[in-house]
Design an enzyme around this catalytic site. Structure first.
Site, PDB file in Angstrom:
ATOM      1  N   HIS A 241       0.846  -1.202   0.000  1.00  9.58           N
ATOM      2  CA  HIS A 241       0.000   0.000   0.000  1.00  9.58           C
ATOM      3  C   HIS A 241       0.880   1.251   0.000  1.00  9.58           C
ATOM      4  CE1 HIS A 241      -3.577   2.454   1.419  1.00  9.58           C
ATOM      5  NE2 HIS A 241      -2.576   3.215   1.850  1.00  9.58           N
ATOM      6  N   GLU A 242       1.850   1.291   0.905  1.00 12.27           N
ATOM      7  CA  GLU A 242       2.678   2.490   1.044  1.00 12.27           C
ATOM      8  C   GLU A 242       3.630   2.641  -0.136  1.00 12.27           C
ATOM      9  OE1 GLU A 242       1.554   4.403   3.073  1.00 12.27           O
ATOM     10  OE2 GLU A 242       0.571   3.172   4.584  1.00 12.27           O
ATOM     11  N   HIS A 245       1.841   4.177  -3.003  1.00 16.49           N
ATOM     12  CA  HIS A 245       1.744   5.640  -2.875  1.00 16.49           C
ATOM     13  C   HIS A 245       2.965   6.308  -3.517  1.00 16.49           C
ATOM     14  CE1 HIS A 245      -1.902   6.183  -0.665  1.00 16.49           C
ATOM     15  NE2 HIS A 245      -1.467   5.752   0.510  1.00 16.49           N
ATOM     16  N   HIS A 251      -5.484   7.048  -2.643  1.00 20.48           N
ATOM     17  CA  HIS A 251      -6.408   6.064  -2.069  1.00 20.48           C
ATOM     18  C   HIS A 251      -7.528   5.737  -3.034  1.00 20.48           C
ATOM     19  CE1 HIS A 251      -5.001   6.986   2.231  1.00 20.48           C
ATOM     20  NE2 HIS A 251      -4.393   5.924   1.744  1.00 20.48           N
ATOM     21  N   CYS A 252      -7.989   4.501  -2.947  1.00 18.28           N
ATOM     22  CA  CYS A 252      -9.035   4.010  -3.849  1.00 18.28           C
ATOM     23  C   CYS A 252     -10.387   4.096  -3.154  1.00 18.28           C
ATOM     24  CB  CYS A 252      -8.723   2.560  -4.194  1.00 18.28           C
ATOM     25  SG  CYS A 252      -9.956   1.822  -5.259  1.00 18.28           S
ATOM     26  N   CYS A 257     -10.011  -2.791  -2.108  1.00 19.26           N
ATOM     27  CA  CYS A 257      -8.728  -2.724  -2.810  1.00 19.26           C
ATOM     28  C   CYS A 257      -7.631  -2.478  -1.775  1.00 19.26           C
ATOM     29  CB  CYS A 257      -8.818  -1.555  -3.794  1.00 19.26           C
ATOM     30  SG  CYS A 257      -7.306  -1.103  -4.637  1.00 19.26           S
ATOM     31  N   CYS A 276      -7.515  -3.280  -7.210  1.00 19.70           N
ATOM     32  CA  CYS A 276      -8.720  -3.327  -8.040  1.00 19.70           C
ATOM     33  C   CYS A 276      -8.318  -2.941  -9.474  1.00 19.70           C
ATOM     34  CB  CYS A 276      -9.764  -2.372  -7.479  1.00 19.70           C
ATOM     35  SG  CYS A 276      -9.456  -0.653  -7.942  1.00 19.70           S
TER      36      CYS A 276
HETATM   37 ZN   LIG Z   1      -2.475   5.272   2.287  1.00 20.25          ZN
HETATM   38 ZN   LIG Z   2      -8.315   0.366  -6.180  1.00 23.76          ZN
END
Ligand SMILES: [Zn+2]
Ligand SMILES: [Zn+2]
Length: 325
Positions: A241-242, A245, A251-252, A257, A276
């Site tokens: 996740h990071e 970025h 962000h989704c 996701c 996603c």
């Molecule tokens: Zn984040």
């Molecule tokens: Zn997404």
């Protein structure tokens, strides 16, 4: 006017203020995107070959983003989302001929006993991003360059995240696309905050994330028989996740996701491990990997470490994208 009346008036005024505030919040509240909005966020698939079209068609494999519960990320931060098109126009950082590698920099004690396996984290990031990923030797954190404090609530030591970023910047390898510092120490962004999971400087390509609060032991709770697997799963999720970025993915808000924002551990745990179609298309655009290859590498990893639910999801998705009807 008696003191009692004054106090009632004051209370009434307070009540009006409260109602106005509540109304303002409800106007701003997050509304989950419609199906048409979700498809629009993926962007037009018209010019793609049938194979690539299938890759980004959600089919029945992705759950739409539901209405957030009170306390969830989107109820507190009603984000607008970032479509694939907006991402493509954002001129986000991309890997280049000179900035080719992802680095994981362990900070402080990362012994088997405390942290997730660095080698497994490295393998997972390499599979996820389709880029060469290296784990650097651990750096001690008890240096004069990193300020620390004892958190008044947890009574545990915390490191000042900005100081850690400065340390990482000084050590940035010349071929690094980005360096993610990972630590089992708790972090804080400045003295007015209780704690922070992580902090990043996207332009300077450095970030630091703490896994401390992913260990039940942090809260004085028993670790349970499967805790190593749980800690690895949580660490893999926060890492990707990071790092995503760092590629400019915001962000989704479209589907469940890995890029969904998260306000608490329950929300982080509910997030799937995968991207996603909107976010997958962004990362693929940036890195240029083959999507079937991306899934096959992730599948092998998930099977190896026992992430069974994620492995079966990937198998199902692979079947969908390799269909030729
Ligand atoms: Zn984040
Ligand atoms: Zn997404």
């Amino acid at each position: 006017v008696s003191a009692a009346t004054r106090s009632i008036r004051a209370r009434a005024r307070l009540a009006v203020v409260a109602v106005i505030a509540a109304a303002a919040v409800s106007v701003m509240a997050f509304e989950p995107p419609s199906e048409a909005e979700r498809l629009a966020a993926i962007g037009s698939l018209e010019k793609l070959s049938p194979k690539w079209r299938r890759v980004f068609e959600p089919a029945a494999d992705f759950e739409p983003m539901p209405k957030p519960n009170p306390g969830d990320w989107l109820s507190v931060h009603p984000e607008k989302g970032q479509t694939f098109e907006q991402f493509a126009e954002s001129e986000a950082n991309k890997p280049t001929k000179t900035h080719t590698r992802l680095y994981i920099q362990p900070l402080g004690d990362f012994s088997e006993e405390r942290g997730p396996s660095l080698e497994l984290l490295r393998e997972y990031a390499a599979a996820f991003f389709g880029m060469e990923t290296r784990a650097l030797p651990p750096t001690p954190l008890q240096t004069a360059a990193v300020k620390s404090r004892i958190n008044p609530y947890s009574k545990k030591q915390q490191l000042l995240a900005g100081d850690v970023l400065a340390l990482l910047k000084r050590k940035l390898p010349p071929d690094a696309y980005c360096v993610l510092g990972v630590t089992m120490e708790d972090l804080y962004p400045d003295s007015s905050w209780n704690f922070v999971f992580g902090q990043a400087s996207l332009r300077e390509r450095v970030g630091v994330y703490s896994f401390a609060r992913y260990d039940p032991d942090f809260y004085g709770e028993p670790r349970g028989p499967n805790y190593k697997n749980l800690l690895l799963r949580r660490s893999c999720k926060v890492l990707t996740h990071e790092m995503a970025h760092m590629f400019g993915l915001e962000h989704c808000i479209y589907f469940h996701c890995i890029m969904n924002g998260s306000n608490h551990l329950g929300e982080s745990d509910a997030r799937p491990m995968h991207l996603c179609p909107v976010c997958l298309r962004k990362l693929q655009f940036s890195v240029g990997f083959d999507v079937a290859d991306h899934y096959k590498k992730l599948l092998a990893f998930c099977q190896k470490v026992g992430f069974h639910d994620e492995a079966s999801w990937i198998s199902k998705r692979l079947e969908w994208i390799s269909r030729t009807d």
